[in-house]
Design a protein around this motif. Structure first.
Motif, PDB file in Angstrom:
ATOM      1  N   UNK A 209       7.209   2.727  23.559  1.00  0.00           N
ATOM      2  CA  UNK A 209       5.895   2.444  22.976  1.00  0.00           C
ATOM      3  C   UNK A 209       4.858   3.219  23.778  1.00  0.00           C
ATOM      4  N   UNK A 210       4.249   4.202  23.145  1.00  0.00           N
ATOM      5  CA  UNK A 210       3.266   5.035  23.823  1.00  0.00           C
ATOM      6  C   UNK A 210       1.935   4.291  23.863  1.00  0.00           C
ATOM      7  N   UNK A 211       1.448   4.026  25.085  1.00  0.00           N
ATOM      8  CA  UNK A 211       0.183   3.318  25.258  1.00  0.00           C
ATOM      9  C   UNK A 211      -0.993   4.275  25.354  1.00  0.00           C
ATOM     10  N   UNK A 212      -0.751   5.492  25.860  1.00  0.00           N
ATOM     11  CA  UNK A 212      -1.831   6.459  26.012  1.00  0.00           C
ATOM     12  C   UNK A 212      -1.349   7.695  26.737  1.00  0.00           C
TER      13      UNK A 212
ATOM     14  N   UNK B 130      -0.705  16.061  30.911  1.00  0.00           N
ATOM     15  CA  UNK B 130       0.398  16.066  31.875  1.00  0.00           C
ATOM     16  C   UNK B 130       1.275  14.819  31.823  1.00  0.00           C
ATOM     17  N   UNK B 131       0.723  13.698  31.284  1.00  0.00           N
ATOM     18  CA  UNK B 131       1.467  12.449  31.326  1.00  0.00           C
ATOM     19  C   UNK B 131       1.442  11.727  29.989  1.00  0.00           C
ATOM     20  N   UNK B 132       2.554  11.098  29.684  1.00  0.00           N
ATOM     21  CA  UNK B 132       2.639  10.130  28.594  1.00  0.00           C
ATOM     22  C   UNK B 132       2.815   8.749  29.242  1.00  0.00           C
ATOM     23  N   UNK B 133       1.939   7.829  28.890  1.00  0.00           N
ATOM     24  CA  UNK B 133       1.984   6.477  29.439  1.00  0.00           C
ATOM     25  C   UNK B 133       2.681   5.576  28.414  1.00  0.00           C
ATOM     26  N   UNK B 134       3.728   4.881  28.813  1.00  0.00           N
ATOM     27  CA  UNK B 134       4.550   4.174  27.833  1.00  0.00           C
ATOM     28  C   UNK B 134       5.123   2.882  28.396  1.00  0.00           C
ATOM     29  N   UNK B 135       5.578   2.034  27.459  1.00  0.00           N
ATOM     30  CA  UNK B 135       6.364   0.855  27.786  1.00  0.00           C
ATOM     31  C   UNK B 135       7.770   1.060  27.242  1.00  0.00           C
ATOM     32  N   UNK B 136       8.776   0.568  27.978  1.00  0.00           N
ATOM     33  CA  UNK B 136      10.157   0.707  27.514  1.00  0.00           C
ATOM     34  C   UNK B 136      10.898  -0.601  27.760  1.00  0.00           C
TER      35      UNK B 136
ATOM     36  N   UNK C 229      -6.267   5.328  26.764  1.00  0.00           N
ATOM     37  CA  UNK C 229      -5.345   4.471  26.029  1.00  0.00           C
ATOM     38  C   UNK C 229      -5.739   4.367  24.560  1.00  0.00           C
ATOM     39  N   UNK C 230      -4.724   4.213  23.713  1.00  0.00           N
ATOM     40  CA  UNK C 230      -4.947   3.867  22.314  1.00  0.00           C
ATOM     41  C   UNK C 230      -5.325   2.388  22.224  1.00  0.00           C
ATOM     42  N   UNK C 231      -5.812   1.977  21.060  1.00  0.00           N
ATOM     43  CA  UNK C 231      -6.158   0.568  20.866  1.00  0.00           C
ATOM     44  C   UNK C 231      -4.930  -0.325  21.030  1.00  0.00           C
ATOM     45  N   UNK C 232      -3.796   0.141  20.508  1.00  0.00           N
ATOM     46  CA  UNK C 232      -2.537  -0.596  20.621  1.00  0.00           C
ATOM     47  C   UNK C 232      -1.416   0.393  20.950  1.00  0.00           C
ATOM     48  N   UNK C 233      -0.389  -0.050  21.691  1.00  0.00           N
ATOM     49  CA  UNK C 233       0.770   0.823  21.905  1.00  0.00           C
ATOM     50  C   UNK C 233       1.425   1.205  20.575  1.00  0.00           C
ATOM     51  N   UNK C 234       1.940   2.421  20.517  1.00  0.00           N
ATOM     52  CA  UNK C 234       2.513   2.961  19.284  1.00  0.00           C
ATOM     53  C   UNK C 234       4.031   3.042  19.433  1.00  0.00           C
TER      54      UNK C 234
ATOM     55  N   UNK D 295       3.166  -0.486  32.758  1.00  0.00           N
ATOM     56  CA  UNK D 295       3.312   0.813  32.092  1.00  0.00           C
ATOM     57  C   UNK D 295       4.037   1.817  32.973  1.00  0.00           C
ATOM     58  N   UNK D 296       4.815   2.661  32.341  1.00  0.00           N
ATOM     59  CA  UNK D 296       5.503   3.749  33.033  1.00  0.00           C
ATOM     60  C   UNK D 296       4.834   5.073  32.660  1.00  0.00           C
ATOM     61  N   UNK D 297       5.035   6.091  33.492  1.00  0.00           N
ATOM     62  CA  UNK D 297       4.416   7.386  33.245  1.00  0.00           C
ATOM     63  C   UNK D 297       5.462   8.484  33.281  1.00  0.00           C
ATOM     64  N   UNK D 298       5.463   9.282  32.246  1.00  0.00           N
ATOM     65  CA  UNK D 298       6.323  10.461  32.200  1.00  0.00           C
ATOM     66  C   UNK D 298       5.464  11.666  32.544  1.00  0.00           C
TER      67      UNK D 298
END
Length: 462
Positions: A346-349, A456-462, A394-399, A312-315
């Protein structure tokens, strides 16, 4: 560039009174004007005059019988127009090996898709829909109509989701579309559990199944992978007219069973799931149990190394954080921010701030919305240690987040302690190859905005 198909409401009134607009049904309408005028005079451009000939018996010098036996449709054509639009038709009608046939049978193309291709050739209009776009892509590839094929691929990329990613992966490999294949893998990797549980996963071919099971970056629990493989095996039994018994499921899976990394499951998942499924032999089950527990581990045909998954990456949108004696307080009010990206992610949390007064526990209701419509939400607790660090939820699934559209990230926190909050917020943040843009949200009732606050952060996959 091809123009999108016009709806009947956008046609001019004078044209609608004297002509009948052709569509994708085989109307075979001859265009004549009222008062004896030639129909050619009604249309000022060659494109419009060619459009009159689409699916029209007038001056037709070839006919196609399209579709499989029992579902055919006879379609009129005009060799010159078809040859101008397709090199395959040119070779068919005017090449050195051209055959003088009045009727040509095309059993491997569905009539709606063949007509969609002809509509592009005659009318310069691209008319695609989800139900027929794959068949239209097949027709465009078969008759070498590259711009229509590109439009089909763009349509598929736009409609790509976890529900259809596995099927489109299979088709993209068949059609040799590497860009679409890459987009499919991005969705499957990030939303693996959703993709594996989709109905479309059961429709893929064996080669695609093996490529997915072999995938190192699959972001899923191995128990989910195992259950998906069994669901696929049941569907494959039906395709092969086999009774879906345990033995037949194992038979159709073949060596693909060993691509499932069963020894990497949590022991409880293995004991309550895979070990009791009946798909494994008694020796395989015993050896895997020994692998979990024995010091001298047996050799296994299954891979024992866990998948890497996705990192996961963090913005991070603030340049600093702070705390004050009366901020940041939570009384059931919403902290919210809007964001947009320039590439699909894909936002994970979210990463959230915690207590500024020592360790504390918070209850968080996190939510992600698009144009006011909830896409995902979850109520979760997290523990903060009193530091200014961020704490992931985290959400149940990435969005899946599409580019160039604003989404709303929200959290409602419940906790007695004051927390840290962000300062010096940025309206634009570059994270690797993805650019995030932020703007204030009208949903925010607790003070969070671009310049400061929570999330402060969006956790995502790209």
């Amino acid at each position: 560039m091809p123009r999108p198909a016009l709806s009947s409401s956008s046609s001019s009134s004078s044209s609608s009174t004297s002509t009948k607009q052709q569509n994708l049904t085989n109307n075979n309408t001859t265009h004549t004007a009222q008062g004896g005028c030639s129909w050619q005079g009604l249309f000022p451009t060659i494109r419009e005059r060619n459009s009159v000939m689409f699916n029209n018996e007038m001056m037709a010098d070839v006919h196609f019988v399209v579709g499989p036996p029992g579902g055919t449709q006879r379609v009129p054509g005009h060799k010159y127009v078809l040859a101008v639009g397709s090199s395959v038709f040119h070779a068919m009608f005017y090449g050195e090996l051209a055959e003088d046939q009045d009727e040509i049978r095309i059993p491997d193309v569905e009539p709606p898709s063949f007509l969609a291709m002809l509509k592009y050739i005659y009318c310069d209009e691209i008319d695609l829909c989800a139900d027929t776009v794959l068949a239209t892509l097949y027709a465009a590839k078969k008759y070498i109509v590259p711009h229509l094929a590109r439009a089909c691929v763009n349509f598929l990329e736009t409609s790509l989701s976890a529900k259809n990613a596995c099927v489109l992966l299979s088709q993209s490999c068949l059609f040799e579309e590497p860009d679409l294949t890459q987009r499919c893998w991005e969705v499957i990797d990030a939303q693996a559990e959703l993709a594996l549980r989709s109905e479309g996963f059961c429709d893929i071919d064996t080669q695609t199944l093996e490529s997915i099971l072999r995938r190192e970056t699959l972001n899923a629990k191995e128990m989910v992978v195992f259950e998906a493989a069994l669901n696929w095996a049941e569907a494959e039994c039906q395709r092969q007219d086999l009774t879906p018994t345990i033995e037949n499921k194992r038979l159709v899976l073949g060596k693909a069973i060993y691509l499932i990394r069963i020894p990497t499951m949590v022991l409880e998942d293995f004991a309550n799931g895979a070990a009791q499924s009946g798909v494994l032999t008694l020796n395989e089950t015993n050896d895997i149990f020994l692998w979990y527990t024995a010091a001298n581990k047996p050799e296994l045909l299954f891979c024992t190394k866990p998948r890497k998954g996705l990192a996961p990456q963090r913005c991070h949108r603030f340049q600093s954080c702070a705390y004050r004696s009366n901020q940041w307080r939570y009384r059931g009010r919403c902290d919210s921010i809007q964001f947009a990206v320039d590439k699909r992610v894909f936002i994970a949390g979210f990463g959230l701030y915690g207590s500024s007064c020592g360790s504390a526990e918070y209850s968080a209701k996190i939510e992600l919305k698009r144009q006011g419509v909830p896409m995902a939400q979850r109520i979760i607790k997290y523990f903060s240690d009193g530091s200014s660090s961020t704490f992931p939820v985290f959400f149940d699934y990435p969005v899946q987040i599409e580019p160039d559209t604003f989404y709303t990230a929200s959290v409602v926190l419940d906790g007695n302690e004051l927390s840290y909050f962000g300062q010096e917020g940025m309206t634009e943040v570059q994270c690797g190859k993805v650019t995030f843009q932020f703007q204030c949200s009208s949903d925010s009732t607790n003070g969070t905005g671009v310049q400061g606050g929570q999330i402060p952060e969006l956790i995502f996959y790209a």
